[in-house]
Design a protein around this motif. Structure first.
Motif, PDB file in Angstrom:
ATOM      1  N   LEU A  82       0.825  -1.212   0.000  1.00 53.99           N
ATOM      2  CA  LEU A  82       0.000   0.000   0.000  1.00 53.99           C
ATOM      3  C   LEU A  82       0.862   1.265   0.000  1.00 53.99           C
ATOM      4  CD1 LEU A  82      -2.754  -1.084   2.542  1.00 53.99           C
ATOM      5  CD2 LEU A  82      -3.165  -0.427   0.167  1.00 53.99           C
ATOM      6  N   GLU A  83       2.018   1.198   0.611  1.00 51.96           N
ATOM      7  CA  GLU A  83       2.867   2.386   0.723  1.00 51.96           C
ATOM      8  C   GLU A  83       3.703   2.641  -0.524  1.00 51.96           C
ATOM      9  OE1 GLU A  83       4.885   2.221   4.714  1.00 51.96           O
ATOM     10  OE2 GLU A  83       3.679   4.042   4.863  1.00 51.96           O
ATOM     11  N   GLN A  84       3.712   1.693  -1.465  1.00 48.90           N
ATOM     12  CA  GLN A  84       4.477   1.891  -2.685  1.00 48.90           C
ATOM     13  C   GLN A  84       3.824   2.968  -3.549  1.00 48.90           C
ATOM     14  OE1 GLN A  84       7.471   0.315  -3.345  1.00 48.90           O
ATOM     15  NE2 GLN A  84       7.199  -0.438  -1.238  1.00 48.90           N
ATOM     16  N   GLU A  85       4.563   4.007  -3.873  1.00 51.11           N
ATOM     17  CA  GLU A  85       3.998   5.133  -4.623  1.00 51.11           C
ATOM     18  C   GLU A  85       3.616   4.746  -6.050  1.00 51.11           C
ATOM     19  OE1 GLU A  85       6.558   8.488  -4.478  1.00 51.11           O
ATOM     20  OE2 GLU A  85       6.378   8.765  -2.297  1.00 51.11           O
ATOM     21  N   ASP A  86       4.254   3.714  -6.591  1.00 50.39           N
ATOM     22  CA  ASP A  86       3.963   3.336  -7.975  1.00 50.39           C
ATOM     23  C   ASP A  86       2.836   2.320  -8.078  1.00 50.39           C
ATOM     24  OD1 ASP A  86       5.374   1.313  -6.770  1.00 50.39           O
ATOM     25  OD2 ASP A  86       6.579   0.814  -8.539  1.00 50.39           O
ATOM     26  N   ARG A  87       2.169   2.021  -6.946  1.00 53.31           N
ATOM     27  CA  ARG A  87       1.052   1.083  -6.968  1.00 53.31           C
ATOM     28  C   ARG A  87      -0.237   1.795  -6.581  1.00 53.31           C
ATOM     29  NH1 ARG A  87       3.140  -4.597  -4.179  1.00 53.31           N
ATOM     30  NH2 ARG A  87       5.266  -4.548  -4.991  1.00 53.31           N
ATOM     31  N   HIS A  88      -1.324   1.358  -7.200  1.00 54.29           N
ATOM     32  CA  HIS A  88      -2.648   1.909  -6.877  1.00 54.29           C
ATOM     33  C   HIS A  88      -3.631   0.757  -6.730  1.00 54.29           C
ATOM     34  CE1 HIS A  88      -6.321   4.274  -6.951  1.00 54.29           C
ATOM     35  NE2 HIS A  88      -6.763   3.436  -7.867  1.00 54.29           N
ATOM     36  N   TYR A  89      -4.420   0.818  -5.657  1.00 56.28           N
ATOM     37  CA  TYR A  89      -5.426  -0.210  -5.426  1.00 56.28           C
ATOM     38  C   TYR A  89      -6.802   0.437  -5.313  1.00 56.28           C
ATOM     39  CZ  TYR A  89      -1.370  -3.082  -4.434  1.00 56.28           C
ATOM     40  OH  TYR A  89      -0.173  -3.745  -4.546  1.00 56.28           O
ATOM     41  N   ASP A  90      -7.789  -0.227  -5.917  1.00 52.69           N
ATOM     42  CA  ASP A  90      -9.159   0.271  -5.885  1.00 52.69           C
ATOM     43  C   ASP A  90      -9.952  -0.313  -4.726  1.00 52.69           C
ATOM     44  OD1 ASP A  90      -9.294   1.849  -8.469  1.00 52.69           O
ATOM     45  OD2 ASP A  90      -8.543  -0.083  -9.179  1.00 52.69           O
ATOM     46  N   ALA A  91      -9.484  -1.417  -4.160  1.00 56.31           N
ATOM     47  CA  ALA A  91     -10.145  -2.031  -3.006  1.00 56.31           C
ATOM     48  C   ALA A  91      -9.176  -3.021  -2.373  1.00 56.31           C
ATOM     49  CB  ALA A  91     -11.434  -2.739  -3.401  1.00 56.31           C
ATOM     50  N   VAL A  92      -9.415  -3.308  -1.091  1.00 56.97           N
ATOM     51  CA  VAL A  92      -8.609  -4.284  -0.355  1.00 56.97           C
ATOM     52  C   VAL A  92      -9.536  -5.390   0.136  1.00 56.97           C
ATOM     53  CG1 VAL A  92      -7.113  -4.696   1.635  1.00 56.97           C
ATOM     54  CG2 VAL A  92      -6.959  -2.525   0.382  1.00 56.97           C
ATOM     55  N   LEU A  93      -9.179  -6.628  -0.170  1.00 54.51           N
ATOM     56  CA  LEU A  93      -9.885  -7.803   0.348  1.00 54.51           C
ATOM     57  C   LEU A  93      -8.999  -8.368   1.453  1.00 54.51           C
ATOM     58  CD1 LEU A  93     -12.336  -9.681   0.030  1.00 54.51           C
ATOM     59  CD2 LEU A  93     -10.975 -11.012  -1.601  1.00 54.51           C
ATOM     60  N   LEU A  94      -9.444  -8.240   2.697  1.00 54.22           N
ATOM     61  CA  LEU A  94      -8.562  -8.401   3.849  1.00 54.22           C
ATOM     62  C   LEU A  94      -9.046  -9.507   4.784  1.00 54.22           C
ATOM     63  CD1 LEU A  94      -6.231  -7.330   5.645  1.00 54.22           C
ATOM     64  CD2 LEU A  94      -7.840  -5.629   6.549  1.00 54.22           C
ATOM     65  N   ASP A  95      -8.147 -10.480   5.038  1.00 58.60           N
ATOM     66  CA  ASP A  95      -8.427 -11.519   6.020  1.00 58.60           C
ATOM     67  C   ASP A  95      -8.303 -10.914   7.415  1.00 58.60           C
ATOM     68  OD1 ASP A  95      -8.889 -14.015   7.161  1.00 58.60           O
ATOM     69  OD2 ASP A  95      -6.767 -14.548   7.127  1.00 58.60           O
ATOM     70  N   ARG A  96      -9.252 -11.231   8.291  1.00 62.36           N
ATOM     71  CA  ARG A  96      -9.227 -10.650   9.629  1.00 62.36           C
ATOM     72  C   ARG A  96      -8.190 -11.299  10.529  1.00 62.36           C
ATOM     73  NH1 ARG A  96     -13.784  -8.395  13.530  1.00 62.36           N
ATOM     74  NH2 ARG A  96     -12.702  -8.591  15.511  1.00 62.36           N
ATOM     75  N   MET A  97      -8.125 -12.625  10.539  1.00 66.77           N
ATOM     76  CA  MET A  97      -7.280 -13.337  11.498  1.00 66.77           C
ATOM     77  C   MET A  97      -6.002 -13.819  10.818  1.00 66.77           C
ATOM     78  SD  MET A  97     -10.089 -15.395  13.798  1.00 66.77           S
ATOM     79  CE  MET A  97     -10.946 -16.135  12.408  1.00 66.77           C
ATOM     80  N   MET A  98      -4.885 -13.152  11.139  1.00 69.30           N
ATOM     81  CA  MET A  98      -3.571 -13.500  10.614  1.00 69.30           C
ATOM     82  C   MET A  98      -2.547 -13.331  11.727  1.00 69.30           C
ATOM     83  SD  MET A  98      -3.545 -11.609   6.853  1.00 69.30           S
ATOM     84  CE  MET A  98      -3.798  -9.965   7.577  1.00 69.30           C
ATOM     85  N   PRO A  99      -1.451 -14.078  11.681  1.00 69.97           N
ATOM     86  CA  PRO A  99      -0.381 -13.841  12.658  1.00 69.97           C
ATOM     87  C   PRO A  99       0.305 -12.512  12.390  1.00 69.97           C
ATOM     88  CG  PRO A  99       0.309 -15.440  10.998  1.00 69.97           C
ATOM     89  CD  PRO A  99      -1.147 -15.187  10.764  1.00 69.97           C
ATOM     90  N   GLY A 100       0.947 -11.969  13.405  1.00 65.97           N
ATOM     91  CA  GLY A 100       1.631 -10.688  13.236  1.00 65.97           C
ATOM     92  C   GLY A 100       0.633  -9.557  13.117  1.00 65.97           C
ATOM     93  N   LEU A 101       0.754  -8.778  12.066  1.00 64.25           N
ATOM     94  CA  LEU A 101      -0.159  -7.658  11.820  1.00 64.25           C
ATOM     95  C   LEU A 101      -1.450  -8.223  11.249  1.00 64.25           C
ATOM     96  CD1 LEU A 101      -0.258  -4.479  11.860  1.00 64.25           C
ATOM     97  CD2 LEU A 101       0.354  -4.587   9.441  1.00 64.25           C
ATOM     98  N   ASP A 102      -2.467  -8.388  12.086  1.00 66.88           N
ATOM     99  CA  ASP A 102      -3.702  -9.013  11.614  1.00 66.88           C
ATOM    100  C   ASP A 102      -4.581  -8.001  10.886  1.00 66.88           C
ATOM    101  OD1 ASP A 102      -4.930  -7.457  13.553  1.00 66.88           O
ATOM    102  OD2 ASP A 102      -5.472  -9.129  14.857  1.00 66.88           O
ATOM    103  N   GLY A 103      -5.751  -8.477  10.432  1.00 61.97           N
ATOM    104  CA  GLY A 103      -6.613  -7.619   9.631  1.00 61.97           C
ATOM    105  C   GLY A 103      -7.085  -6.382  10.358  1.00 61.97           C
ATOM    106  N   MET A 104      -7.450  -6.506  11.619  1.00 62.07           N
ATOM    107  CA  MET A 104      -7.920  -5.345  12.377  1.00 62.07           C
ATOM    108  C   MET A 104      -6.803  -4.332  12.576  1.00 62.07           C
ATOM    109  SD  MET A 104     -11.124  -5.549  12.919  1.00 62.07           S
ATOM    110  CE  MET A 104     -11.252  -4.265  14.166  1.00 62.07           C
ATOM    111  N   ALA A 105      -5.591  -4.809  12.835  1.00 59.48           N
ATOM    112  CA  ALA A 105      -4.470  -3.887  13.022  1.00 59.48           C
ATOM    113  C   ALA A 105      -4.121  -3.177  11.722  1.00 59.48           C
ATOM    114  CB  ALA A 105      -3.262  -4.645  13.571  1.00 59.48           C
TER     115      ALA A 105
END
Length: 302
Positions: free
Chosen positions: A42-65
């Motif tokens: 997401l922080e890459q300036e040369d990338r653009h996203y129109d929507a994010v499909l995000l899993d809620r439960m993940m190790p480390g930085l999870d979906g809510m975080a």
């Protein structure tokens, strides 16, 4: 509808299923197996996203975080986040809605369910971007406005008036979105009689704009208007919106509802109340709504 998505899930099999579901849909996607990798993308300036499909439960930085990073960032103001999760208790859904995941998918889901919610999220985001780009004439004389009365007929006029009135507010972007939501509701649900269920179906079929245009042109609707009365009083801009419809029971829509979390619509009033207004009150049978916007940034809502 062409769009580039960011898909985030720590399970390789889930990423493979989603990639298969998106094949032939017209959507392209980047795939990440962790919240950290997704944030880097997401922080890459040369990338653009129109929507994010995000899993809620993940190790480390999870979906809510990760959602907690995305939503406060001004770069992603109109980026819709679709939460895909097996965590579907009312409390968990409410937590996700309040954090900004206004679109939900419960695992496992079918291909058509995925594509329908993606299309609805993209259409809503496009509408928000269009409204934010509608630059009202920056006539600073609006700062001296005390009382005014406007009559609008169409969704286009609602967007133009919301953009104009928002220029009087400390945070025009959030004020514009909230005012536009109330005016759009007055037109589509009030004057045009599109029900919640009908809008949900139209959104899923990507036919909402066509149906609104059709109903606006009907003889019985051509002369219908929405009245917008504006007054400045005691540090507030008060906006009274009245349509010519039969009214509705507004109480279920003032808060985010887990029962409606999986619908493509039904979040606008709660979002507007939370983000845009100091107070929001429906009156009578529900065809009148009065919103107030603080004219200083002290005390929260713009």
């Amino acid at each position: 509808m062409n769009a580039h998505l960011l898909v985030v899930d720590d399970e390789p099999i889930n990423l493979e299923i989603i990639e298969e579901y998106l094949d032939g849909s017209g959507f392209s996607a980047d795939y990440c197996d962790s919240g950290e990798a997704a944030w880097e993308a997401l922080e890459q300036e040369d990338r653009h996203y129109d929507a994010v499909l995000l899993d809620r439960m993940m190790p480390g930085l999870d979906g809510m975080a990760l959602l907690g990073r995305i939503k406060p960032d001004s770069r992603f103001t109109t980026l819709p986040v679709i939460m895909q999760t097996a965590a579907c208790s009312p409390e968990q859904i409410r937590e996700g809605l309040e954090a900004g995941a206004y679109y939900y998918l419960t695992k496992p889901y079918e291909r058509e369910s995925l594509l329908a919610i993606i299309r609805a999220a993209l259409a809503d985001a496009q509408q928000r971007r269009l409204m934010l780009r509608q630059e009202a004439e920056r006539w600073r004389g609006i700062d001296f406005l005390q009382d005014a009365h406007f009559l609008i007929h169409s969704l286009e006029e609602a967007g133009q008036l919301a953009a104009f009135l928002a220029q009087a507010c400390p945070r025009p972007d959030t004020a514009q979105l909230g005012l536009a939501e109330l005016m759009l509701n007055a037109i589509e649900h009030g004057n045009l009689g599109i029900t919640y269920a009908q809008k949900a179906s139209l959104k899923q079929q990507d036919g909402w704009h066509q149906e609104v245009s059709r109903r606006e042109a009907l003889p019985e609707n051509r002369d219908k208007q929405v009245s917008v009365q504006v007054s400045r009083q005691k540090g507030l801009l008060q906006v009274r919106i009245e349509d010519q419809g039969a009214g509705f029971d507004w109480t279920p829509y003032m808060e985010f509802s887990p029962e409606r979390a999986f619908d493509p619509n039904g979040r606008g009033i709660a979002l507007a109340r939370m983000m845009s207004f100091a107070t929001l009150e429906y009156q009578g049978r529900g065809n009148v709504v009065v919103a107030s916007i603080a004219l200083t940034t002290e005390g929260g809502a713009p």
